[in-house]
Design an enzyme around this catalytic site. Structure first.
Site, PDB file in Angstrom:
ATOM      1  N   CYS A  70      46.261  37.082  41.407  1.00  0.00           N
ATOM      2  CA  CYS A  70      46.587  38.630  41.049  1.00  0.00           C
ATOM      3  C   CYS A  70      45.316  39.394  40.852  1.00  0.00           C
ATOM      4  CB  CYS A  70      47.520  38.802  39.771  1.00  0.00           C
ATOM      5  SG  CYS A  70      48.329  40.138  39.456  1.00  0.00           S
TER       6      CYS A  70
ATOM      7  N   HIS B   1      52.055  35.534  40.614  1.00  0.00           N
ATOM      8  CA  HIS B   1      51.516  34.568  39.809  1.00  0.00           C
ATOM      9  C   HIS B   1      52.292  33.179  40.049  1.00  0.00           C
ATOM     10  CE1 HIS B   1      49.304  37.119  36.918  1.00  0.00           C
ATOM     11  NE2 HIS B   1      50.004  38.192  37.272  1.00  0.00           N
TER      12      HIS B   1
ATOM     13  N   GLU C 129      51.506  30.458  39.172  1.00  0.00           N
ATOM     14  CA  GLU C 129      51.612  29.525  38.008  1.00  0.00           C
ATOM     15  C   GLU C 129      52.727  29.304  37.138  1.00  0.00           C
ATOM     16  OE1 GLU C 129      49.835  32.401  38.252  1.00  0.00           O
ATOM     17  OE2 GLU C 129      49.460  33.477  36.034  1.00  0.00           O
TER      18      GLU C 129
END
Ligand code: GLN
Length: 532
Positions: free
Chosen positions: A375, A506, A508
């Site tokens: 990001c 994102h 993750e």
């Protein structure tokens, strides 16, 4: 107290019940008056976890996903603010039909309604509810009250577990049970007797202390569960199972295990334990310090995703937290990045520390150290490239410099109004959006798929006006949102750098210990290669 491991305990209980053949749903009750975690500073509250539906929630929901594989959505996150907002909305609509609206029972009733909503939506066998905060403080008392009422209305169908901390003070050298005794007393005064006490401590608890707590807290010794510190949080379900917590919960409900077991989970934990070769990854950002302490919790999903990918590749991840402001004060400090096998820049907001991050990205690009930007980490990589390779001097994001001559990162059209009207809560581009992945790129090599979906949380984007120009210099926009033609992934041509990639989304949040997120896997593989 906070950070003692309620979230991991809750997640572990979820995983254990799943492994016994039951379907679970998780709910987090957060005592904050905030409507969601989106407006909270990460150093205060930890990471803002983004759900697939775009909720901005407490980080515990991330652990629920990483342990159970369930996706958490708005229903799974309850805050004091949401509860009051709904009760007041109903009052204004005359839905209480002229009655007094009272804190008790109307607030706990609304909490119970929310819990039932999850039960209705997912039809699970169990709803596992985590109540945030500490027993005895004012802020979560109405959630405890809801728990008490829930048990009263559903006899035999509600159990309570207290997660407590048992310190071993250095000067005493002995495990102390007193704080837990007081916690149980406080819980009792809220009308709740725990069925289980999960005892967090540095070392396993001995029988003598279990017996002592049992007498003082009226919980049988078998129901006092030892949860010592573990090398990784993924060992916690195995510790809890050592004390047979799963079967004990089931038997109190008059249920039996439907016989699946933790075999896969055990195999995964064994692999984690066997990963011994170190890999050094620098995480460069700014949400690290509160006073004298460093808070890795601000980026917990990033940390876990790095770990998942490293473990899968038989590596022991060593994460180095680097405050980018250090590079601004003293550029010589950049040299510590020389010892790193990979550099990651996570998400962020605002101008503080940004020039330090950009200098770290430049270092990674020039020294050909694998780079992964998430990001903000992608946006700043585009800025770095524009400035130093694209000849766009002082290029910037309009988030940092509104009047920059080269706004290579600019506010999204649909976000302008939100910013002008200071309409900040839950208004970013949030949650799942599709991304089309270009063939013959690092991104494609990692995903092995042309269409992927990832979670988002941003207001700014790559300015399409500069795309051609940057492409001409060797930047590859390898992931695009088809509907908005918005850059989702930017990377460097492999002729310029072996592995340099950033994402607008994102990734993750989609990593699981048994299934690392593909881009993290690609980054770790590149770091291993670089180290060699
Ligand atoms: N501040 C940037 C934006 O709003 C990046 C956000 C983030 O890193 N989550 O677009």
């Amino acid at each position: 107290m906070s950070s003692v491991g309620k979230g991991v305990t809750t997640s572990s209980i979820g995983r254990i019940l799943q492994s016994k053949g039951y379907k679970v749903s998780m709910v987090k009750c957060d005592m904050y008056v905030n409507i969601d975690a989106g407006t909270m500073r990460p150093t205060e509250h930890g990471e803002v976890f983004v759900g697939s539906d775009g909720i901005e929630a407490d980080q515990d929901l991330g652990n629920y996903e990483r342990f159970t594989g369930n996706l958490s959505t708005a229903e799974n996150y309850v805050t004091t603010g949401q509860i009051y907002l709904e009760v007041i909305r109903r009052e204004r609509n005359l839905e209480y039909r002229g009655e007094d609206v009272e804190v008790v029972p109307d607030i706990p009733n609304e909490i119970i309604r929310r819990i039932n909503l999850v039960a209705k939506k997912d039809q699970p066998d169990f709803v596992i509810i985590e109540i945030g905060g500490t027993v005895g403080e004012y802020q979560n008392i109405l959630f405890l009250e809801a728990g008490r009422m829930l048990r009263l209305r559903n006899p035999g169908r509600v159990q309570f577990a207290l997660v407590s901390y048992l310190p071993v003070p250095k000067m005493v050298g002995e495990m102390k049970t007193k704080p837990t005794q007081y916690a149980v007393r406080s819980l009792n005064s809220a009308g709740i007797q725990p069925d289980f006490i999960v005892c967090r401590s540095e070392v396993p608890m001995d029988q003598k202390r279990k017996n002592k707590l049992s007498v003082l807290c009226s919980v049988s010794p078998e129901d006092i569960i030892s949860a010592p510190d573990a090398d990784s949080i993924y060992e916690v379900p195995l510790y809890l199972e050592k004390d047979d917590l799963g079967n004990k919960i089931l038997s109190k409900f008059g249920l039996q295990s439907r016989k699946r077991d933790m075999k896969d989970w055990r195999t995964m934990v064994r692999k984690i334990r066997n990963a011994k070769k170190p890999l050094n990854i620098a995480v460069v950002g700014k949400y690290f310090s509160t006073g004298d302490y460093t808070l890795a919790d601000s980026y917990i999903s990033v940390v876990e995703a790095l770990r998942h990918a490293a473990w899968k590749n038989n590596r022991l991840p060593r994460l180095h937290w680097i405050n980018s402001e250090d590079f601004e004060r003293n550029p010589k400090k950049l040299q510590i990045l020389k010892n790193m096998d990979g550099i990651l820049v996570p998400g962020g907001f605002g101008g503080r520390g940004v020039e330090g991050i950009i200098s770290a990205i430049k270092f990674a690009r020039e020294k050909k150290i694998p780079y992964f930007g998430l990001c903000y980490g992608m946006q700043l990589a585009v800025i770095e490239f524009a400035r130093h390779v694209g000849d766009l001097r002082n290029a910037n994001s309009t988030e940092i410099d509104r009047d920059t001559k080269y706004p290579v990162i600019d506010v999204m059209e649909e976000q302008k109004k939100n910013l002008q009207e200071k309409n900040f809560g839950a208004t970013m581009r949030l949650g799942n959006y599709p991304c089309r992945v270009k063939k013959n790129t690092l991104a494609f090599a990692a995903y092995k798929a042309s269409n992927v979906i990832e979670r988002h949380r941003h207001r700014y984007e790559v300015n399409n006006k500069y795309r051609r120009q940057l492409e001409g210099k060797g930047m590859v926009f390898s992931g695009i949102n088809p509907k908005l033609d918005l850059v989702e992934i930017a990377e460097l041509d492999r002729k310029l750098h072996p592995w340099f990639l950033g994402t607008q989304f994102h990734p993750e949040f989609n990593s699981r210990p048994w299934a690392p997120q593909p881009l993290f896997d690609g980054f770790i593989k590149a770091a291993i290669k670089y180290k060699k």
